[in-house]
Design a protein around this motif. Structure first.
Motif, PDB file in Angstrom:
ATOM      1  N   GLU B 408       0.692  -1.315  -0.056  1.00 26.89           N
ATOM      2  CA  GLU B 408      -0.119   0.010   0.164  1.00 26.89           C
ATOM      3  C   GLU B 408       0.713   1.258  -0.045  1.00 26.89           C
ATOM      4  OE1 GLU B 408      -2.938  -2.368   3.029  1.00 26.89           O
ATOM      5  OE2 GLU B 408      -2.495  -0.254   3.555  1.00 26.89           O
ATOM      6  N   VAL B 409       0.886   1.902  -1.157  1.00 21.55           N
ATOM      7  CA  VAL B 409       1.940   3.148  -1.370  1.00 21.55           C
ATOM      8  C   VAL B 409       0.844   4.437  -1.362  1.00 21.55           C
ATOM      9  CG1 VAL B 409       3.731   4.118  -2.328  1.00 21.55           C
ATOM     10  CG2 VAL B 409       3.371   1.379  -2.264  1.00 21.55           C
ATOM     11  N   GLY B 410       0.984   5.288  -0.379  1.00 25.07           N
ATOM     12  CA  GLY B 410       0.378   6.380  -0.383  1.00 25.07           C
ATOM     13  C   GLY B 410       0.779   7.626  -1.159  1.00 25.07           C
ATOM     14  N   ASN B 411       2.043   7.630  -1.630  1.00 25.09           N
ATOM     15  CA  ASN B 411       2.450   8.677  -2.291  1.00 25.09           C
ATOM     16  C   ASN B 411       3.371   8.373  -3.596  1.00 25.09           C
ATOM     17  OD1 ASN B 411       5.505   8.665  -1.611  1.00 25.09           O
ATOM     18  ND2 ASN B 411       4.616   8.970   0.361  1.00 25.09           N
ATOM     19  N   ALA B 412       3.706   9.406  -4.276  1.00 27.95           N
ATOM     20  CA  ALA B 412       4.169   9.093  -5.779  1.00 27.95           C
ATOM     21  C   ALA B 412       5.799   9.380  -5.679  1.00 27.95           C
ATOM     22  CB  ALA B 412       3.699  10.028  -6.557  1.00 27.95           C
ATOM     23  N   ALA B 413       6.190   9.796  -4.137  1.00 27.74           N
ATOM     24  CA  ALA B 413       7.805   9.839  -4.263  1.00 27.74           C
ATOM     25  C   ALA B 413       8.357   8.788  -3.465  1.00 27.74           C
ATOM     26  CB  ALA B 413       7.803  11.404  -3.458  1.00 27.74           C
ATOM     27  N   SER B 414       7.935   7.441  -3.653  1.00 23.15           N
ATOM     28  CA  SER B 414       8.438   6.365  -2.858  1.00 23.15           C
ATOM     29  C   SER B 414       8.839   5.098  -3.920  1.00 23.15           C
ATOM     30  CB  SER B 414       7.618   5.853  -1.806  1.00 23.15           C
ATOM     31  OG  SER B 414       7.226   6.904  -0.864  1.00 23.15           O
ATOM     32  N   GLN B 415       9.718   4.414  -3.618  1.00 19.68           N
ATOM     33  CA  GLN B 415      10.005   3.460  -4.309  1.00 19.68           C
ATOM     34  C   GLN B 415       9.710   1.944  -3.763  1.00 19.68           C
ATOM     35  OE1 GLN B 415      13.843   4.139  -5.907  1.00 19.68           O
ATOM     36  NE2 GLN B 415      14.176   2.251  -6.514  1.00 19.68           N
ATOM     37  N   VAL B 416       9.017   1.093  -4.264  1.00 21.03           N
ATOM     38  CA  VAL B 416       8.748  -0.301  -3.480  1.00 21.03           C
ATOM     39  C   VAL B 416       9.197  -1.058  -4.552  1.00 21.03           C
ATOM     40  CG1 VAL B 416       7.013  -1.594  -2.625  1.00 21.03           C
ATOM     41  CG2 VAL B 416       6.974   0.704  -2.008  1.00 21.03           C
ATOM     42  N   GLU B 417      10.108  -2.247  -4.285  1.00 24.15           N
ATOM     43  CA  GLU B 417      10.440  -3.280  -5.218  1.00 24.15           C
ATOM     44  C   GLU B 417       9.987  -4.650  -4.582  1.00 24.15           C
ATOM     45  OE1 GLU B 417      14.569  -1.464  -5.919  1.00 24.15           O
ATOM     46  OE2 GLU B 417      14.478  -3.436  -6.794  1.00 24.15           O
ATOM     47  N   HIS B 418       9.385  -5.617  -5.485  1.00 19.63           N
ATOM     48  CA  HIS B 418       9.117  -6.864  -5.089  1.00 19.63           C
ATOM     49  C   HIS B 418       9.549  -7.867  -5.897  1.00 19.63           C
ATOM     50  CE1 HIS B 418       6.576  -9.563  -2.503  1.00 19.63           C
ATOM     51  NE2 HIS B 418       6.527 -10.291  -3.794  1.00 19.63           N
ATOM     52  N   GLU B 419      10.259  -8.649  -5.226  1.00 13.69           N
ATOM     53  CA  GLU B 419      10.668  -9.919  -6.493  1.00 13.69           C
ATOM     54  C   GLU B 419      10.351 -11.018  -5.582  1.00 13.69           C
ATOM     55  OE1 GLU B 419      14.960  -7.983  -7.725  1.00 13.69           O
ATOM     56  OE2 GLU B 419      14.778 -10.056  -7.348  1.00 13.69           O
ATOM     57  N   ALA B 420       9.983 -12.220  -6.316  1.00 12.94           N
ATOM     58  CA  ALA B 420       9.476 -13.443  -5.884  1.00 12.94           C
ATOM     59  C   ALA B 420      10.059 -14.675  -6.719  1.00 12.94           C
ATOM     60  CB  ALA B 420       8.097 -13.488  -5.618  1.00 12.94           C
ATOM     61  N   SER B 421      10.444 -15.640  -6.219  1.00 11.89           N
ATOM     62  CA  SER B 421      10.773 -16.776  -6.896  1.00 11.89           C
ATOM     63  C   SER B 421      10.220 -18.184  -6.229  1.00 11.89           C
ATOM     64  CB  SER B 421      12.350 -16.971  -7.240  1.00 11.89           C
ATOM     65  OG  SER B 421      12.816 -17.267  -6.041  1.00 11.89           O
ATOM     66  N   THR B 422      10.019 -19.326  -7.240  1.00 10.46           N
ATOM     67  CA  THR B 422      10.013 -20.417  -6.735  1.00 10.46           C
ATOM     68  C   THR B 422      10.626 -21.319  -7.170  1.00 10.46           C
ATOM     69  OG1 THR B 422       7.317 -19.850  -6.451  1.00 10.46           O
ATOM     70  CG2 THR B 422       7.919 -22.016  -6.217  1.00 10.46           C
ATOM     71  N   SER B 423      11.400 -22.257  -6.306  1.00  8.17           N
ATOM     72  CA  SER B 423      12.126 -23.352  -7.154  1.00  8.17           C
ATOM     73  C   SER B 423      11.804 -24.781  -6.473  1.00  8.17           C
ATOM     74  CB  SER B 423      13.458 -22.969  -6.852  1.00  8.17           C
ATOM     75  OG  SER B 423      14.032 -22.992  -5.520  1.00  8.17           O
ATOM     76  N   LYS B 424      12.541 -25.800  -7.036  1.00  5.21           N
ATOM     77  CA  LYS B 424      12.387 -27.139  -6.515  1.00  5.21           C
ATOM     78  C   LYS B 424      13.584 -27.500  -6.373  1.00  5.21           C
ATOM     79  CE  LYS B 424       9.168 -30.690  -7.102  1.00  5.21           C
ATOM     80  NZ  LYS B 424       8.532 -31.931  -7.782  1.00  5.21           N
ATOM     81  N   LEU B 425      13.916 -28.357  -5.041  1.00  2.95           N
ATOM     82  CA  LEU B 425      15.032 -28.968  -4.771  1.00  2.95           C
ATOM     83  C   LEU B 425      14.753 -30.332  -5.298  1.00  2.95           C
ATOM     84  CD1 LEU B 425      17.543 -29.550  -3.785  1.00  2.95           C
ATOM     85  CD2 LEU B 425      16.649 -29.946  -1.468  1.00  2.95           C
ATOM     86  N   ASN B 426      15.290 -30.737  -6.454  1.00  4.51           N
ATOM     87  CA  ASN B 426      14.909 -31.794  -7.133  1.00  4.51           C
ATOM     88  C   ASN B 426      16.208 -32.703  -7.428  1.00  4.51           C
ATOM     89  OD1 ASN B 426      16.422 -30.946  -9.439  1.00  4.51           O
ATOM     90  ND2 ASN B 426      14.575 -29.843 -10.095  1.00  4.51           N
ATOM     91  N   GLU B 427      15.666 -33.868  -7.917  1.00  2.00           N
ATOM     92  CA  GLU B 427      16.811 -35.055  -8.084  1.00  2.00           C
ATOM     93  C   GLU B 427      17.891 -34.782  -9.180  1.00  2.00           C
ATOM     94  OE1 GLU B 427      14.967 -39.446  -8.293  1.00  2.00           O
ATOM     95  OE2 GLU B 427      14.760 -38.317 -10.447  1.00  2.00           O
ATOM     96  N   GLU B 428      17.444 -33.885 -10.020  1.00  2.00           N
ATOM     97  CA  GLU B 428      18.421 -33.403 -10.984  1.00  2.00           C
ATOM     98  C   GLU B 428      19.666 -32.799 -10.675  1.00  2.00           C
ATOM     99  OE1 GLU B 428      16.648 -35.604 -13.992  1.00  2.00           O
ATOM    100  OE2 GLU B 428      18.823 -34.643 -14.192  1.00  2.00           O
ATOM    101  N   GLN B 429      19.012 -31.734  -9.674  1.00  2.00           N
ATOM    102  CA  GLN B 429      20.092 -30.906  -9.006  1.00  2.00           C
ATOM    103  C   GLN B 429      21.128 -31.725  -8.025  1.00  2.00           C
ATOM    104  OE1 GLN B 429      17.665 -28.322  -6.982  1.00  2.00           O
ATOM    105  NE2 GLN B 429      18.189 -26.513  -8.087  1.00  2.00           N
ATOM    106  N   LEU B 430      20.445 -32.704  -7.379  1.00  2.00           N
ATOM    107  CA  LEU B 430      21.182 -33.604  -6.333  1.00  2.00           C
ATOM    108  C   LEU B 430      22.011 -34.482  -7.389  1.00  2.00           C
ATOM    109  CD1 LEU B 430      18.599 -34.447  -3.808  1.00  2.00           C
ATOM    110  CD2 LEU B 430      20.424 -32.887  -3.545  1.00  2.00           C
ATOM    111  N   PHE B 431      21.660 -35.062  -8.406  1.00  2.00           N
ATOM    112  CA  PHE B 431      22.454 -36.061  -9.183  1.00  2.00           C
ATOM    113  C   PHE B 431      23.752 -35.227  -9.697  1.00  2.00           C
ATOM    114  CE2 PHE B 431      23.634 -39.334 -11.476  1.00  2.00           C
ATOM    115  CZ  PHE B 431      23.912 -39.137 -12.865  1.00  2.00           C
ATOM    116  N   TYR B 432      23.402 -33.886 -10.302  1.00  2.00           N
ATOM    117  CA  TYR B 432      24.501 -33.154 -10.649  1.00  2.00           C
ATOM    118  C   TYR B 432      25.519 -33.148  -9.651  1.00  2.00           C
ATOM    119  CZ  TYR B 432      26.553 -29.275 -13.457  1.00  2.00           C
ATOM    120  OH  TYR B 432      27.331 -28.576 -14.195  1.00  2.00           O
ATOM    121  N   PHE B 433      25.282 -32.705  -8.504  1.00  2.00           N
ATOM    122  CA  PHE B 433      26.379 -32.760  -7.413  1.00  2.00           C
ATOM    123  C   PHE B 433      27.001 -34.121  -7.143  1.00  2.00           C
ATOM    124  CE2 PHE B 433      26.155 -28.718  -4.905  1.00  2.00           C
ATOM    125  CZ  PHE B 433      25.122 -28.132  -5.705  1.00  2.00           C
TER     126      PHE B 433
END
Lengths: 254, 480
Positions: B408-433
């Motif tokens: 909720e931003v109540g003025n135009a002189a502000s800066q709000v950034e939002h980043e989001a990500s979803t990932s899966k810890l999966n078999e392929e990553q583990l096998f790579y290691f």
């Protein structure tokens, strides 16, 4: 160095490898070609120990041991290396951290002490120069945001650092333009020596212009159906895989 | 070392599941004005505090249990809880020899050395056992610096002016159902006061343990940092493994005056219930809030939450002073059948205020993990800047993560950034290691800690190393 005997394997119940036989000695470069679905990548993954693939018959003897009974990391410690066709991205883990952990895991497995950070960095710099990878790669997260070419070069860098006895490169040239492929090939050639074995899995003949194989094999429907010298690759390029399928049928009938 | 106590080693069984046989002084279960008066009397409180409690209790009667969070739990029977439980031998603050030896043994068993050995780690430890602060080590050193670290019960008697001024000033009596309940029945907690210009000479640490099966833990913490002062505060939590649920409804209030800074770090490993049936476990419904009252003040919350059956908390900052800074770094891991609805609120009131939210949610097995955040910039709050990053990682395919950001931003002189990500810890990553010679255990460790890097970095060093081990341990049985 490695002997694959009558190897059968399935994935999700579907048979893919149907009796593969192959022998690679130290200092030899073998190329495996074949159409899509022949089982080339499957062979690479089965050798490396991918959990999704089930071996139903056969043996793979590497340095005197049947590696089919070993965990993937044990096979790596023994000296097996596979370069992935589609390397995964691991955000949050840097290249240097990954390489150092892998390198030290191998040292530990051989009863050697871990290499301290500064010494490892020096080693890494040498290897990066060898395969022409820029210094900034060190701090970047593992394959994150890498282009196709960068990912493949990163695979070769790993090979350079880990110094395997047998390297299996799974379609290292796919998705690369000529220049990128040339750089990757140059790196591989730099690393290769008389004690190493190399299995190159490729679709196209052009990689073999830069990394010259001693033997060329063709895989079709889960088996190696024909083997020959490097000139066979050229013949395939000219005639295509269908020719071989026809030949195969002729042999069965005739 | 104090840090070891919070982290299970070798095996993922809850190591703190044991309970201690101790004679306790308890009030009968149930809640009414008599109980409240009894609590206040037992603690020998001045009348101002009884008034505070009664006001809160009466307010609580008018409120109803909120149900908007993304968590499911059976209705809590508030009359079936004991609101006061204290080990019988009253602890004298000057001499630990008067403390019930069973209690001391418990703390030793948990690895908390409350003797001079503590000096080597330079951590002052305040121990709260079933709602009662047992003792504080290093009182002298802190006294010399002018720092006050004591139980809130003591503070109520020794520093009534400070308590009256600040108690309820960040989390008002009627703020929310659980905070109001806490205001009525809180029995103990920590009080920290840092005078003007003082940089607290050591990290201050508190350790909470809920021992009594039927009691809830309603601790109340108040930290006041005067002008240009600094304090780094660590909090750790465990509880025995019972098959009924226990309520933990704590309130933490932080106040930072001009140019002051408070760093508050929590590692929470409450018993999270039976991983298969979901029975038992702590309900962790906590209200934590900091007020950056002064100009250039700063409050940072860092949390690693890996336990409790249900977690419901939003450590927040009210950025009142101009140029004030609020930070929230969190790793919330759920496994088994745990549920979490957690995040932060950053309320920008002053000018040129900054806030940072970095939330890492990891869900495994059959658990549910939700991030809920509010970034609010009022019209007057010109030049406000917020950066929010919420990342989720799924381990396995039967868990879930959700994100509920409110901006909720109540003025135009502000800066709000939002980043989001979803990932899966999966078999392929583990096998790579693994194909590079790295064991599965090390692989999980590297991937999970790589994922949580930005948060772990904010923890005090010894905590950081142990937190990394704890995260790996918690995921041990959920991977592969």
């Amino acid at each position: 160095m490695i002997e694959i005997r009558n190897l059968f394997a399935t994935v999700e119940g579907k048979p893919i490898l149907k009796g593969v036989n192959l022998q690679v000695k130290a200092g030899q470069i073998h190329a495996i070609m074949g159409p899509n679905g022949a089982g080339k990548s499957t062979l690479a993954k089965v050798l490396a120990g991918h959990p999704s693939y089930v071996v139903t018959r056969g043996e793979v003897i590497f340095k005197g041991k049947n590696i089919l009974e070993m965990e993937p990391e044990e096979r790596a410690h023994l000296g097996l290396f596979m370069s992935f066709q589609y390397p995964v991205e691991i955000p949050g883990v840097s290249n240097i951290q990954f390489l150092r952990t892998a390198y030290n895991s191998n040292r530990k497995a051989h009863g050697e002490s871990e290499l301290p950070i500064e010494e490892f960095e020096k080693l890494l710099e040498k290897k990066m120069a060898l395969v022409d990878v820029k210094a900034e790669f060190k701090e970047r997260n593992l394959n994150e945001g890498f282009s196709g070419g960068e990912k493949k070069r990163n695979e070769i860098l790993q090979m350079a650092v880990l110094e395997p006895s047998l390297a299996i490169l799974d379609e290292t040239d796919s998705g690369l333009d000529i220049d990128a492929m040339r750089i990757v090939a140059a790196g591989v050639n730099q690393i290769m020596n008389n004690e190493m074995g190399l299995i190159l899995i490729t679709h196209y003949q052009r990689l073999l212009d830069y990394i010259k194989p001693h033997f060329v094999h063709v895989m079709l429907d889960g088996r190696i159906v024909k083997s020959g010298g490097p000139e066979m690759a050229l013949e395939l390029e000219e005639k295509g895989y269908d020719w071989l399928e026809m030949e195969g049928k002729k042999e069965v009938i005739g | 070392m104090a840090t070891e106590l919070m982290f299970s080693k070798g095996g993922s069984d809850y190591k703190y599941g044991f309970s201690t046989e101790v004679e306790t002084d308890t009030l009968p279960k149930g809640l009414n004005e008599d109980i409240i008066r009894a609590i206040s009397e037992k603690k020998e409180e001045p009348s101002y505090l009884l008034d505070f409690r009664l006001k809160a209790y009466r307010r609580w009667l008018e409120m109803s249990e909120p149900r908007w969070a993304n968590v499911n739990f059976p209705a809590i029977d508030y009359q079936n809880i004991c609101y006061y439980s204290a080990p019988k031998k009253k602890a004298s603050l000057n001499s630990l020899s008067e403390v019930d030896p069973e209690v001391l043994k418990t703390f030793e068993k948990l690895g908390i050395p409350i003797d001079e050995q503590k000096r080597l780690t330079n951590v002052a430890v305040d121990l709260v056992f079933d709602s009662v602060s047992i003792g504080t080590t290093f009182k002298k050193k802190l006294e010399d610096a002018g720092v006050v670290l004591c139980s809130i019960s003591e503070a109520i008697k020794l520093y009534p002016d400070l308590v009256q001024k600040y108690l309820g000033s960040v989390v008002p009596i009627g703020d929310n159902f659980f905070a109001t309940l806490n205001s009525a029945v809180f029995s103990d907690g920590s009080f920290v006061y840092i005078p003007k210009g003082v940089r607290c000479p050591m990290e201050v640490s508190t350790y909470f343990r809920i021992n009594d099966k039927e009691s809830g833990q309603f601790e109340r913490t108040l930290i006041i940092a005067e002008e240009s002062s600094f304090v780094s505060y660590l909090e750790g939590c465990t509880a025995p493994a019972y098959d009924t649920n226990q309520l933990h409804a704590a309130v933490v209030e932080l106040v930072a005056l001009d140019n002051a800074e408070i760093k508050y770090a929590t590692v929470q490993n409450w018993y999270s219930g039976n991983p298969e049936t979901g029975e038992g476990g702590i309900f962790n419904f906590v209200t934590k809030r900091g007020r950056c009252a002064g100009v250039n003040s700063k409050i940072s919350w860092t949390q690693v939450e890996v336990g409790a059956a249900i977690t419901w908390k939003y450590p927040s900052c009210i950025l009142q002073g101009d140029n004030s800074i609020g930070e929230f770094y969190s790793v919330a891991l759920t496994n088994g059948r745990m549920q979490a609805d957690t995040g932060s609120k950053m309320i920008h009131l002053g000018k040129n205020t900054r806030s940072t939210i970095v939330s890492k949610g990891i869900a495994a097995d059959l658990s549910h993990n939700s991030y809920r955040g509010l970034v609010k910039v009022v019209p007057k709050a010109i030049g406000a800047r917020n950066y929010t990053q919420c990342d989720s990682m799924l381990v396995g395919d039967k868990c879930s993560v959700s994100t509920f950001p409110y901006i909720e931003v109540g003025n135009a002189a502000s800066q709000v950034e939002h980043e989001a990500s979803t990932s899966k810890l999966n078999e392929e990553q583990l096998f790579y290691f693994m194909s590079r010679g790295i064991s599965q255990e090390d692989a999980v460790n590297m991937i999970v800690n790589g994922f949580c890097k930005e948060v772990i970095r904010e923890l005090p060093l010894e905590f950081a190393a142990e937190a990394q081990k704890l995260l790996t341990l918690k995921l041990e049985n959920s991977v592969g």
